[in-house]
Design a protein around this motif. Structure first.
Motif, mmCIF file in Angstrom:
data_model
loop_
_atom_site.group_PDB
_atom_site.id
_atom_site.type_symbol
_atom_site.label_atom_id
_atom_site.label_comp_id
_atom_site.label_asym_id
_atom_site.label_seq_id
_atom_site.Cartn_x
_atom_site.Cartn_y
_atom_site.Cartn_z
ATOM 1 N N TYR A 214 0.871 -1.206 0.248
ATOM 2 C CA TYR A 214 -0.039 -0.013 0.061
ATOM 3 C C TYR A 214 0.824 1.161 0.011
ATOM 4 O O TYR A 214 0.658 2.103 -0.655
ATOM 5 C CB TYR A 214 -0.986 -0.026 1.226
ATOM 6 N N LYS A 215 2.033 1.248 0.832
ATOM 7 C CA LYS A 215 2.771 2.552 0.860
ATOM 8 C C LYS A 215 3.628 2.541 -0.089
ATOM 9 O O LYS A 215 4.627 3.674 -0.225
ATOM 10 C CB LYS A 215 3.449 2.622 2.376
ATOM 11 N N GLU A 216 3.985 1.652 -1.119
ATOM 12 C CA GLU A 216 5.181 1.385 -1.605
ATOM 13 C C GLU A 216 4.934 2.304 -3.190
ATOM 14 O O GLU A 216 3.910 2.631 -3.348
ATOM 15 C CB GLU A 216 5.334 -0.059 -2.249
ATOM 16 N N ILE A 217 5.841 2.559 -3.746
ATOM 17 C CA ILE A 217 5.855 3.155 -5.202
ATOM 18 C C ILE A 217 5.420 2.105 -6.155
ATOM 19 O O ILE A 217 5.903 1.031 -6.142
ATOM 20 C CB ILE A 217 7.282 3.819 -5.685
ATOM 21 N N ASP A 218 4.390 2.586 -6.908
ATOM 22 C CA ASP A 218 4.103 1.759 -7.959
ATOM 23 C C ASP A 218 4.592 1.972 -9.174
ATOM 24 O O ASP A 218 4.687 2.890 -10.004
ATOM 25 C CB ASP A 218 2.624 2.005 -8.024
ATOM 26 N N PRO A 219 5.729 0.966 -9.774
ATOM 27 C CA PRO A 219 6.411 1.493 -10.855
ATOM 28 C C PRO A 219 5.931 1.268 -12.337
ATOM 29 O O PRO A 219 6.544 1.505 -13.268
ATOM 30 C CB PRO A 219 7.485 0.509 -10.721
ATOM 31 N N THR A 220 4.520 0.963 -12.280
ATOM 32 C CA THR A 220 3.888 0.858 -13.553
ATOM 33 C C THR A 220 4.018 1.804 -14.661
ATOM 34 O O THR A 220 4.347 1.624 -15.629
ATOM 35 C CB THR A 220 2.347 0.599 -13.338
ATOM 36 N N THR A 221 3.983 3.055 -13.935
ATOM 37 C CA THR A 221 3.841 4.156 -15.010
ATOM 38 C C THR A 221 5.503 4.548 -15.527
ATOM 39 O O THR A 221 5.528 5.060 -16.933
ATOM 40 C CB THR A 221 3.568 5.354 -14.248
ATOM 41 N N ILE A 222 6.643 4.370 -14.763
ATOM 42 C CA ILE A 222 7.770 4.444 -15.182
ATOM 43 C C ILE A 222 7.916 3.313 -16.320
ATOM 44 O O ILE A 222 8.444 3.483 -17.397
ATOM 45 C CB ILE A 222 8.689 4.048 -14.051
ATOM 46 N N MET A 223 7.400 2.130 -15.997
ATOM 47 C CA MET A 223 7.536 1.100 -17.048
ATOM 48 C C MET A 223 6.934 1.452 -18.392
ATOM 49 O O MET A 223 7.454 1.051 -19.325
ATOM 50 C CB MET A 223 7.082 -0.250 -16.515
ATOM 51 N N ALA A 224 5.649 2.070 -18.123
ATOM 52 C CA ALA A 224 4.843 2.145 -19.357
ATOM 53 C C ALA A 224 5.812 3.432 -20.219
ATOM 54 O O ALA A 224 5.468 3.466 -21.407
ATOM 55 C CB ALA A 224 3.717 3.206 -18.708
ATOM 56 N N ILE A 225 6.771 4.289 -19.708
ATOM 57 C CA ILE A 225 7.476 4.904 -20.590
ATOM 58 C C ILE A 225 8.790 4.349 -20.985
ATOM 59 O O ILE A 225 9.132 4.271 -22.213
ATOM 60 C CB ILE A 225 7.933 6.397 -19.760
ATOM 61 N N PHE A 226 9.433 3.509 -20.271
ATOM 62 C CA PHE A 226 10.722 3.080 -20.275
ATOM 63 C C PHE A 226 10.634 1.818 -21.491
ATOM 64 O O PHE A 226 11.272 1.403 -21.965
ATOM 65 C CB PHE A 226 11.581 2.828 -19.300
ATOM 66 N N PHE A 227 9.641 0.817 -20.993
ATOM 67 C CA PHE A 227 9.502 -0.233 -21.697
ATOM 68 C C PHE A 227 9.433 -0.165 -23.249
ATOM 69 O O PHE A 227 10.158 -0.749 -23.824
ATOM 70 C CB PHE A 227 8.198 -1.147 -21.284
ATOM 71 N N PRO A 228 8.451 0.767 -23.735
ATOM 72 C CA PRO A 228 8.392 0.879 -25.280
ATOM 73 C C PRO A 228 9.955 1.781 -25.760
ATOM 74 O O PRO A 228 10.144 1.147 -26.869
ATOM 75 C CB PRO A 228 7.180 1.774 -25.385
ATOM 76 N N LEU A 229 10.278 2.487 -24.808
ATOM 77 C CA LEU A 229 11.525 3.204 -25.316
ATOM 78 C C LEU A 229 12.622 2.285 -25.290
ATOM 79 O O LEU A 229 13.339 2.257 -26.530
ATOM 80 C CB LEU A 229 11.745 3.822 -24.202
ATOM 81 N N PHE A 230 13.034 1.265 -24.670
ATOM 82 C CA PHE A 230 14.049 0.538 -24.529
ATOM 83 C C PHE A 230 13.642 -0.423 -25.650
ATOM 84 O O PHE A 230 14.500 -0.966 -26.561
ATOM 85 C CB PHE A 230 13.932 -0.407 -23.397
ATOM 86 N N PHE A 231 12.420 -0.974 -26.025
ATOM 87 C CA PHE A 231 12.141 -1.748 -27.052
ATOM 88 C C PHE A 231 12.632 -1.250 -28.398
ATOM 89 O O PHE A 231 13.257 -1.654 -29.253
ATOM 90 C CB PHE A 231 10.546 -2.163 -27.119
ATOM 91 N N GLY A 232 12.023 0.106 -28.551
ATOM 92 C CA GLY A 232 12.357 0.791 -29.740
ATOM 93 C C GLY A 232 13.966 0.881 -29.917
ATOM 94 O O GLY A 232 14.629 0.914 -31.194
ATOM 95 N N LEU A 233 14.491 1.181 -28.782
ATOM 96 C CA LEU A 233 16.042 1.566 -28.867
ATOM 97 C C LEU A 233 16.659 0.174 -29.154
ATOM 98 O O LEU A 233 17.699 0.136 -30.174
ATOM 99 C CB LEU A 233 16.560 2.110 -27.402
ATOM 100 N N MET A 234 16.140 -0.896 -29.003
ATOM 101 C CA MET A 234 16.870 -2.175 -29.727
ATOM 102 C C MET A 234 16.382 -2.306 -30.921
ATOM 103 O O MET A 234 17.306 -2.769 -31.635
ATOM 104 C CB MET A 234 16.220 -3.155 -28.713
#
Lengths: 697, 82
Positions: free
Chosen positions: A335-355
């Motif tokens: 409950y108190k933790e940071i939810d990394p989904t939004t960060i992943m939503a930005i970096f996942f496609p970015l990394f994918f495209g970079l590769m």
């Protein structure tokens, strides 16, 4: 974003008679996450309402029909929603109808299938008897003789001869066994039977009439049954077409009725009152309270204690919601933790495209995702395919930067773009604004070097970011001192590593060598140039200082900055570990090497991409050489090679960048801050698909 | 005879190229050996439960880091001496 939805702990209290109304309202609002509770001396757990048993009985029956009919609610596109009253009104009549129409037919189908099975087994039993060439009337009906007819694994005659005196037999091979008919005197029946058992004897029932006659009789019966079966199946299919929506609507109605009726099982009840504990999202609390107050039920806000763990309801923007399937596979945040989904939503496609970075493959991924989105309508597929769309767009973007369309059109060593790419000249003309060069040529040596450095920078950045968020998480849970000891020290360690890598790169000439002519002409000339000349950088024989030519050779400011940072890290680290593990805690400092490895691990962003570039290049080059003059001029073969090659590379291009991008998040990023172990928020109630609720919501 | 024909610089370049090749090749063999066990176990787990597919694939690619290390070393060799 970044944090799960805020929750409020509530207690819902009312008179016992109101529990029914409460369950109706709560179910409709679909907001309350009910907490399991234990009984006290005064408050006991409730018993299900009366309607529960009947509703669950009906539900069970209906679900068995649904599974027989293979109805899939996700595949049905709804024409209209049903009204609640409409279903309540029709319920009894329709259930009786289904019982008659579907239940009886299904029962009959089952009977027919059983008969078909027994017919088949009888036919297959007659086949071996035919081999014996003895009419059935001779195989049974003796008074003083016993006739054994059946299968044995091997020839038992020698053994039987030893015990029986007066007997006759016929033995024939059938497939991999033997069929025998042995006629013995009744007195010797038991002994012979014992011997036969030793040979794996299996009796075959002998029919009353001639074999051929019986077989034709059976076949006729079989045909009749099959015809009847077909007719019933058609009837059921008709029913399915006509009634499927209503059946599923009734299922939905009944299952929510059962849920409602079983609410008392999660409720504490005294003689006069009931209490339900649970969590409600903070932003809906007001309306939640108002709704229940209207009918005279009290909602109390409670403070939750330190050790309590409210359920986690992820709160993300619409686009990032798609990526919840990826982050949830790792863990559900506390409950108190940071939810990394939004960060992943930005970096996942970015990394994918970079590769992947190829306009052609990117367009293909985009198109295929769009097409599949029209076929697979379930929520999970839609989310996954939305991720596919994002990855496709990012691949197209990076493909434009790299100047790749199903492979590169400029490769070191080849002068003419048309030699290495089937539309190379066209692509080169597309980039005339940059002297026919891609904006960033990752196949060229300087490009590789620059990209290697860029991806390592991304690695360092994400490493620091991860630790900072870990710092925050620990700070929120255990305070500033723990946070510095546990995560803060690593930030210094990583900074030290970063300086080390910078020093190394400086000596390799990554900052000092200017881009070659043509490379990124529209970029400012001095983007990569921090030093003076290439010679200055190349003058260093080895990037590691002190290895040759005395200690000061190859030493630079970056290396000098490394030392104090690592020292600070080491002191804090010892302060944290020694109280916990004694002097052996110092050995744990080896962990710093792991982080070094993880920064280097980001080099895969470059490596995976390069491998797919070269596969595409080889495929293009081969097919051009085979297909065109001067060469072999076998065009069809060239086209086949090109299609197969690009198809394989395309599949690899989805799988590998996808997996590696995921891995860079899970292993290299999440481990720094993301512990997980939260409970998912599952509110009491159900989102209705087939039933329309009056008054909206 | 042969020594005279090859200059020192060319010799170093050649050695660097061989080293770069070995770095990637041997690292690849190592990663492959690591992945074989994980892959077999992952396929077993997927056969039991289809839902394990994502996680199984992920575990399988974890040793791939080793190849990346080899690749980085080979890059550095090629940059420094190539």
């Amino acid at each position: 974003m970044l944090k799960p939805e805020k929750m409020v702990k509530v207690a819902i209290i009312g008179a016992k008679e109101q529990l029914g109304i409460a369950s109706e309202i709560l179910h409709k609002m679909n907001l309350l996450h009910i907490e399991p509770i234990s009984e006290t001396d005064y408050f006991k757990l409730g018993t299900p309402m009366e309607k529960a048993s009947q509703a669950s009985k009906n539900l069970l029956q209906l679900r068995s029909y649904i599974s027989y009919l293979k109805l899939d609610p996700t595949k049905i596109s709804l024409k209209r929603k049903f009204k609640r009253e409409e279903i309540e009104e029709k319920l009894g009549k329709k259930l009786a109808e289904y019982h008659k129409e579907i239940g009886n037919r299904l029962d009959e189908l089952k009977r027919i299938n059983d008969s078909l099975k027994s017919i088949d087994s009888e036919i297959s039993a007659i086949e071996p008897l035919k081999v014996l060439e003895i009419p059935p009337m001779l195989l049974k009906g003796y008074k003083t003789l016993r006739c054994f007819v059946g299968f044995v694994k091997s020839d038992p005659m020698e053994e039987i001869k030893k015990i029986a005196t007066d007997f006759d037999f016929v033995i024939k091979k059938f497939e991999d066994q033997f069929v025998i008919a042995i006629f013995v005197r009744s007195e010797q029946e038991n002994e012979v039977y014992r011997v036969l058992q030793g040979f794996g004897y299996k009796e075959i029932p002998v029919p009353e009439v001639e074999y051929e006659l019986r077989i034709s009789e059976l076949k006729k019966m079989k045909e009749e049954f099959l015809e009847r079966k077909k007719k019933i199946e058609v009837e059921i299919e008709d029913l399915k077409l006509k009634e499927s929506e209503l059946i599923l609507a009734i299922e939905e109605y009944l299952s929510s009725e059962v849920d409602k009726a079983e609410l008392p099982l999660k409720t504490l009840v005294s003689k006069q009152t009931f209490v339900i504990f649970g969590y409600v999202p903070a932003n809906s609390f007001e309306s939640f309270q108002k709704k229940l107050n209207e009918v005279g039920i009290v909602v109390e806000k409670l403070n939750f204690e330190e050790h309590e763990l409210p359920p986690t309801k992820l709160k993300n923007p619409k686009y990032a919601k798609n990526f919840e399937i990826l982050s949830k596979t790792y863990a559900i945040p506390k409950y108190k933790e940071i939810d990394p989904t939004t960060i992943m939503a930005i970096f996942f496609p970015l990394f994918f495209g970079l590769m992947l970075g190829d306009m052609g493959y990117g367009l293909l991924i985009f198109a295929v995702s769009l097409y599949l989105k029209m076929i697979f309508k379930t929520e999970g597929w839609q989310k996954l395919l939305n991720i596919g769309l994002a990855c496709g767009v990012s691949s197209i973007f990076f493909g434009f930067l790299y100047g790749e369309f199903f492979g590169p059109f400029i490769v070191p060593g080849s002068k003419n773009p048309g030699d290495v790419h089937f539309i190379g000249d066209f692509l080169a003309s597309l980039y005339t604004f940059n002297h026919g060069h891609p904006l960033f040529d990752r196949v060229e040596e300087f490009g590789v070097k620059a990209l290697l450095f860029i991806v390592l920078m991304i690695g360092m950045f994400k490493m620091l970011w991860g630790f900072s968020m870990g710092f925050y998480n620990v700070y929120v849970e255990h305070g500033i001192k723990e946070a510095i000891l546990e995560k803060g020290c690593w930030i210094f360690g990583i900074l030290g590593l970063i300086c080390l890598i910078f020093g190394f790169s400086y000596n390799l000439g990554i900052f000092t060598s200017p881009p070659p002519t043509g490379f990124g002409e529209i970029l400012p000339k001095n983007l990569f140039v921090y030093g003076n000349t290439v010679q200055e950088a190349r003058a260093v024989p080895l990037p590691i200082p002190g290895l040759v030519d005395g200690w000061q050779a190859g030493l630079n400011y970056f290396y000098l900055a490394t030392l104090p940072l690592i020292l600070i890290w080491f002191v804090i680290f010892l302060k944290a570990e020694i109280p916990k593990m004694g002097i052996f805690g110092a050995i744990m400092a080896v962990e710093l090497l792991t982080w070094f490895g993880q920064i280097i691990s980001y080099a895969r962003l470059l490596a995976i991409g390069l491998s797919s570039v070269y596969i595409a290049f080889v495929v293009n080059y081969l097919s051009l050489k085979i297909g065109l003059e001067p060469g072999m001029a076998i065009l069809p073969l060239a086209i086949v090679i090109m299609l197969i090659g690009h198809f394989g590379n395309f599949l690899l291009g989805i799988l590998d960048p996808g997996l590696q991008s995921l891995r860079l998040h899970y292993v290299e990023f999440f481990t720094k801050f993301f512990e997980g172990g939260g409970r998912e928020y599952t509110p009491f109630g159900k989102v209705k698909k087939f039933i329309e609720e009056e008054g909206g919501e | 005879m042969v020594e005279a024909m090859i200059s020192d610089e060319a010799f170093i370049k050649g050695c660097a190229a061989i080293g770069a090749g070995l770095a990637v090749g041997l690292a690849g063999i190592g990663a492959g050996a690591g992945e074989s066990g994980i892959g077999a176990a992952a396929v077993g787990a997927i056969a039991e439960d289809r839902g394990f597919l994502g996680l199984g694939l992920l575990f399988t690619v974890i040793p791939e880091t080793i190849v990346i290390f080899g690749l980085v070393i080979s890059f550095i060799l090629m940059f420094a001496y190539g």
